[in-house]
Enzyme design. Structure first.
Site, PDB file in Angstrom:
ATOM      1  N   ASP A  88      -2.644  -0.612  -9.705  1.00  0.00           N
ATOM      2  CA  ASP A  88      -3.604  -1.386  -8.910  1.00  0.00           C
ATOM      3  C   ASP A  88      -4.750  -1.886  -9.771  1.00  0.00           C
ATOM      4  OD1 ASP A  88      -4.331   1.420  -9.055  1.00  0.00           O
ATOM      5  OD2 ASP A  88      -5.963   0.978  -7.664  1.00  0.00           O
ATOM      6  N   GLU A 120      -5.908   4.029  -7.845  1.00  0.00           N
ATOM      7  CA  GLU A 120      -6.889   4.583  -8.774  1.00  0.00           C
ATOM      8  C   GLU A 120      -8.226   3.865  -8.645  1.00  0.00           C
ATOM      9  OE1 GLU A 120      -9.262   5.389 -12.322  1.00  0.00           O
ATOM     10  OE2 GLU A 120      -8.531   3.440 -11.669  1.00  0.00           O
TER      11      GLU A 120
END
Length: 375
Positions: A68, A133
Site C-alpha cells: 500500500d 502499513e
C-alpha cells in the site's frame, strides 16, 4: 531494462492506496510460486496480507514489506502521473517508487537469484507482505504475526524494506525504532460569554500551565542507541468559532516517541500526575502505536553491513531515528529485525522517485545478505 526495474514499474502502475492492494500481491505470488514458495493469503477485514514461504526448517529469513501507498495529493501537482511509472534522467517516478515498491522488486529479484545459485540452501525463505502499513495498521502485519505465533511459526531474521537510506543507498541501516504513544486529551471547562468570565471556566487557561510543564519536562536522557524521549503536541483545538464565547472544552492531541529508557506505563503515569496536580477535569484516551525495539550485534546486522560494503565499497551507519515501521510487530517475537531500503528524500511527497541504479544495488545487497545467512 533490468528485471528489478521492470517489476518496480509494474507495481507502481497498480494504484494501491491503503488498504487496497490493487493486485500487487498477486503479482508477487505468481513470481514466488515459480521459485517453489507456498503462498498463503490472509484477509482481515479490508486488508490483504501475504505469507509466502519456501522451506520447512529453521532458521527462517523473512523479507517484510507493504504494497500500500499513501494518497497522491493533487495529481495536477505531479510532473508525471503518479500511477504511471515514468523513467527519466536515471530515476523512476511514481507513488511508491521509494516507499516501498522498489524494495519489493529488489527482494523478489534477489530471492530468485539466490534460489537459482543456491538451490540447496539451509533454512527457509519467507515474505510477509501487507496492504495496511500506511494506514491504521490494525489488520496488517500485526494480525499475520498473531496468526504465525498461534501456530508457533517463528521468524529468526527479518529484513523490512523501508526506505532507510539518507544520501546514498545503504548508508543507513535502521536496527531499531523508538516506541510511539499518542494521547488524546479533553480538558473540560464551562462555556460562557467572554464578557462574564466569572460565570464560566476557560479550559484553555486552566490547561495552559499543565501543558507548559509537560512541554518542558525531561523524560529521559536517551542512551547509546536512542535519542531522548520527545513529547510533541500535534493538534490543539477549542472554541465554537465565535470570538465572544469562552469554550467549554479543550482538545489536545500529543505524541511520545520514546526510547528504551522509559516504558509507556511510566509516561502515562507522569502525564496524569501533572494533570492531576493542576486539578484539571479531564478525560484522556491512549493509543499504543508500538514499543521500542533494538537489534544489536548479531548475524543479521553483521551480514547487512558486510553486504553493503561488498556492493558499494562503503561502510554503513546504524540508526534508530525516524518514525515507526511494521518491524515493531515482528521484533517482540524474538526475531532480529533491520530495515534497509532506498533513499527516503521523496517519500510521501509529490513527484516521489527512486534512482534506477540504487534499486539494482539494493537487489545485490539483499542477495549477498541471503548468501551470508543461508548459503
Amino acid at each position: 531494462m533490468s528485471e528489478v526495474i521492470e517489476l518496480t514499474k509494474e507495481l507502481i502502475n497498480k494504484p494501491s492506496v491503503t488498504p487496497d492492494d490493487a493486485g500487487c500481491q498477486l503479482l508477487m505470488q505468481n513470481w514466488l510460486s515459480e521459485l517453489g514458495f507456498v503462498n498463503e493469503t490472509m484477509i482481515f477485514d479490508d486488508t490483504t496480507n501475504l505469507w509466502s514461504r519456501k522451506g520447512q526448517f529453521s532458521p527462517v529469513f523473512c523479507f517484510a514489506g507493504h504494497t500500500d501507498v499513501v494518497p497522491t495529493g493533487p495529481e495536477a501537482a505531479w510532473d508525471t502521473p503518479p500511477f504511471v511509472a515514468t523513467e527519466k534522467n536515471g530515476y523512476i517516478h511514481g507513488r511508491g517508487a521509494a516507499d516501498m515498491k522498489g524494495s519489493l522488486a529488489a527482494m523478489m529479484v534477489a530471492t530468485r537469484d539466490f534460489v537459482r545459485d543456491y538451490p540447496d540452501h539451509k533454512g527457509s525463505l519467507a515474505f510477509l507482505i501487507t496492504s495496511d502499513e500506511e494506514g491504521p495498521f490494525i489488520n496488517g502485519t500485526t494480525r499475520v504475526i498473531d496468526t504465525l505465533e498461534a501456530r508457533n511459526e517463528k521468524i529468526d531474521w527479518c529484513l523490512v524494506g523501508e526506505p532507510s537510506s539518507t544520501h546514498f543507498v545503504g548508508d543507513v541501516i535502521k536496527n531499531g525504532r523508538r516506541g510511539s504513544l499518542t494521547g488524546d486529551l479533553i480538558v473540560k471547562g464551562i462555556q460562557g460569554h467572554v464578557a462574564y468570565p466569572h460565570l464560566a471556566e476557560n479550559p484553555v487557561h486552566l490547561a495552559t500551565p499543565a501543558l507548559s510543564e509537560l512541554v518542558s519536562m525531561t523524560w529521559d536522557e536517551g542512551n547509546a542507541h536512542f535519542p531522548p524521549t520527545s513529547f510533541q503536541i500535534s493538534n490543539i483545538h477549542a472554541g465554537t468559532g465565535a470570538g465572544n464565547v469562552i469554550p467549554g472544552e479543550l482538545h489536545v492531541c500529543f505524541n511520545f516517541r520514546f526510547s528504551t529508557e522509559v516504558t509507556d506505563s511510566e509516561l502515562i503515569k507522569r502525564v496524569t500526575d501533572v494533570l492531576d496536580k493542576h486539578k484539571l477535569d479531564y478525560a484522556i484516551k491512549w493509543t499504543h502505536n508500538g514499543q521500542p525495539f533494538l537489534t544489536g550485534k548479531g548475524e543479521l546486522v553483521e551480514s547487512a553491513q558486510a553486504a553493503i560494503t561488498k556492493v558499494t565499497g562503503k561502510k554503513t551507519q546504524l540508526s534508530t531515528a525516524g518514525g515507526t515501521s511494521d518491524g515493531r510487530f515482528i521484533a517482540p517475537t524474538g526475531a532480529q529485525v533491520i530495515e534497509l531500503g532506498p533513499v527516503n528524500a521523496t517519500i510521501h511527497k509529490v513527484n516521489e522517485h527512486v534512482k534506477v541504479t540504487d534499486l539494482e544495488l539494493l537487489a545485490q545487497m539483499y542477495y549477498h545478505i541471503l548468501v551470508r545467512l543461508l548459503a
